[in-house]
Motif scaffolding. Sequence first.
Motif, PDB file in Angstrom:
ATOM      1  N   MET A 116       0.813  -1.191   0.000  1.00 16.54           N
ATOM      2  CA  MET A 116       0.000   0.000   0.000  1.00 16.54           C
ATOM      3  C   MET A 116       0.865   1.267   0.000  1.00 16.54           C
ATOM      4  SD  MET A 116      -3.237  -0.726   0.015  1.00 16.54           S
ATOM      5  CE  MET A 116      -4.324  -2.046   0.354  1.00 16.54           C
ATOM      6  N   LYS A 117       1.978   1.218   0.764  1.00 16.87           N
ATOM      7  CA  LYS A 117       2.848   2.396   0.831  1.00 16.87           C
ATOM      8  C   LYS A 117       3.348   2.803  -0.552  1.00 16.87           C
ATOM      9  CE  LYS A 117       5.084   1.550   5.295  1.00 16.87           C
ATOM     10  NZ  LYS A 117       6.386   1.314   5.898  1.00 16.87           N
ATOM     11  N   VAL A 118       3.862   1.826  -1.271  1.00  9.63           N
ATOM     12  CA  VAL A 118       4.447   2.107  -2.585  1.00  9.63           C
ATOM     13  C   VAL A 118       3.363   2.554  -3.561  1.00  9.63           C
ATOM     14  CG1 VAL A 118       5.658   1.088  -4.547  1.00  9.63           C
ATOM     15  CG2 VAL A 118       6.382   0.543  -2.218  1.00  9.63           C
ATOM     16  N   LEU A 119       2.212   1.889  -3.532  1.00 11.50           N
ATOM     17  CA  LEU A 119       1.120   2.256  -4.427  1.00 11.50           C
ATOM     18  C   LEU A 119       0.669   3.691  -4.180  1.00 11.50           C
ATOM     19  CD1 LEU A 119      -0.938   1.576  -6.601  1.00 11.50           C
ATOM     20  CD2 LEU A 119      -2.369   0.545  -4.819  1.00 11.50           C
ATOM     21  N   VAL A 175      -4.843   8.883  -5.160  1.00 14.17           N
ATOM     22  CA  VAL A 175      -5.016   7.568  -5.786  1.00 14.17           C
ATOM     23  C   VAL A 175      -6.106   7.635  -6.850  1.00 14.17           C
ATOM     24  CG1 VAL A 175      -5.586   5.139  -5.384  1.00 14.17           C
ATOM     25  CG2 VAL A 175      -4.263   6.407  -3.676  1.00 14.17           C
ATOM     26  N   HIS A 176      -7.203   8.296  -6.549  1.00 14.45           N
ATOM     27  CA  HIS A 176      -8.327   8.377  -7.486  1.00 14.45           C
ATOM     28  C   HIS A 176      -7.909   9.032  -8.806  1.00 14.45           C
ATOM     29  CE1 HIS A 176     -12.061  10.273  -9.084  1.00 14.45           C
ATOM     30  NE2 HIS A 176     -12.506   9.043  -8.864  1.00 14.45           N
ATOM     31  N   VAL A 195      -7.085   2.061  -0.395  1.00 12.77           N
ATOM     32  CA  VAL A 195      -5.624   2.135  -0.561  1.00 12.77           C
ATOM     33  C   VAL A 195      -5.056   3.218   0.348  1.00 12.77           C
ATOM     34  CG1 VAL A 195      -3.779   2.777  -2.170  1.00 12.77           C
ATOM     35  CG2 VAL A 195      -5.554   1.178  -2.878  1.00 12.77           C
ATOM     36  N   THR A 196      -5.730   4.359   0.403  1.00 15.84           N
ATOM     37  CA  THR A 196      -5.268   5.464   1.247  1.00 15.84           C
ATOM     38  C   THR A 196      -5.288   5.072   2.716  1.00 15.84           C
ATOM     39  OG1 THR A 196      -6.030   7.073  -0.378  1.00 15.84           O
ATOM     40  CG2 THR A 196      -5.698   7.877   1.871  1.00 15.84           C
ATOM     41  N   GLY A 229       1.848   3.296   8.083  1.00 17.64           N
ATOM     42  CA  GLY A 229       2.894   4.246   8.453  1.00 17.64           C
ATOM     43  C   GLY A 229       3.394   5.089   7.302  1.00 17.64           C
ATOM     44  N   ASN A 230       2.648   5.170   6.222  1.00 13.65           N
ATOM     45  CA  ASN A 230       3.047   6.002   5.089  1.00 13.65           C
ATOM     46  C   ASN A 230       2.937   7.469   5.460  1.00 13.65           C
ATOM     47  OD1 ASN A 230       3.467   7.180   2.570  1.00 13.65           O
ATOM     48  ND2 ASN A 230       2.306   5.635   1.486  1.00 13.65           N
ATOM     49  N   THR A 231       3.328   8.318   4.542  1.00 19.38           N
ATOM     50  CA  THR A 231       3.306   9.757   4.786  1.00 19.38           C
ATOM     51  C   THR A 231       1.906  10.272   5.074  1.00 19.38           C
ATOM     52  OG1 THR A 231       3.173  10.110   2.413  1.00 19.38           O
ATOM     53  CG2 THR A 231       5.351  10.268   3.417  1.00 19.38           C
ATOM     54  N   VAL A 232       0.859   9.554   4.673  1.00 21.25           N
ATOM     55  CA  VAL A 232      -0.499   9.984   5.003  1.00 21.25           C
ATOM     56  C   VAL A 232      -0.637  10.084   6.513  1.00 21.25           C
ATOM     57  CG1 VAL A 232      -2.948   9.410   4.878  1.00 21.25           C
ATOM     58  CG2 VAL A 232      -1.471   8.885   2.954  1.00 21.25           C
TER      59      VAL A 232
END
Length: 162
Positions: free
Chosen positions: A1-4, A85-86, A129-130, A137-140
């Motif tokens: 998910m992070k990379v996507l 993502v959208h 995905v978001t 732990g992604n930047t979101v």
Amino acid sequence: MKVLWSTARAWTQKSAYDSGNRTTCRFGLCIAGTRPLAAPMTSATGLAEIGMDPEFVPGNPTVRADHWWNGIPVVDDFIEATGQVHDWVNGKLAGTYNQGKFMPYGSGLGNDAFNLLYNFPTMIPSAAVTAGAALSGNTVTVDISKRFLKSRSTVLTMMKLL
């Protein structure tokens, strides 16, 4: 998910910039809303752009358009993050953007069908995905928590509410 999510964000930001967008939001350019059009768009039923406002004020690309969610803590950030993502799904995967601008389908019925059968339904997987990226732990998560939240349990609670 992070990379996507990160891949989608990078592509969407470049595409939004190419469209003339110069707004500023938490994740870069404000991208929630409709893109400028690459060609005139028709609608056979009035459903081609129902419920959507532009990303930025037409004629003033540095001013974000007024949306009902603007400034609502967490909601605003989540909608903007989901839009990364959208827009990637719409523009990159469906090939509907031309130099960052939305390229309408040839007929009013084609535009209506795209909006109802593809554009709106892709919001749900884009949000998933978001949320997955945020929980991993992604930047979101980092961006949202710096501004509004104090713990991982609060992020989980907010994601359940959305």
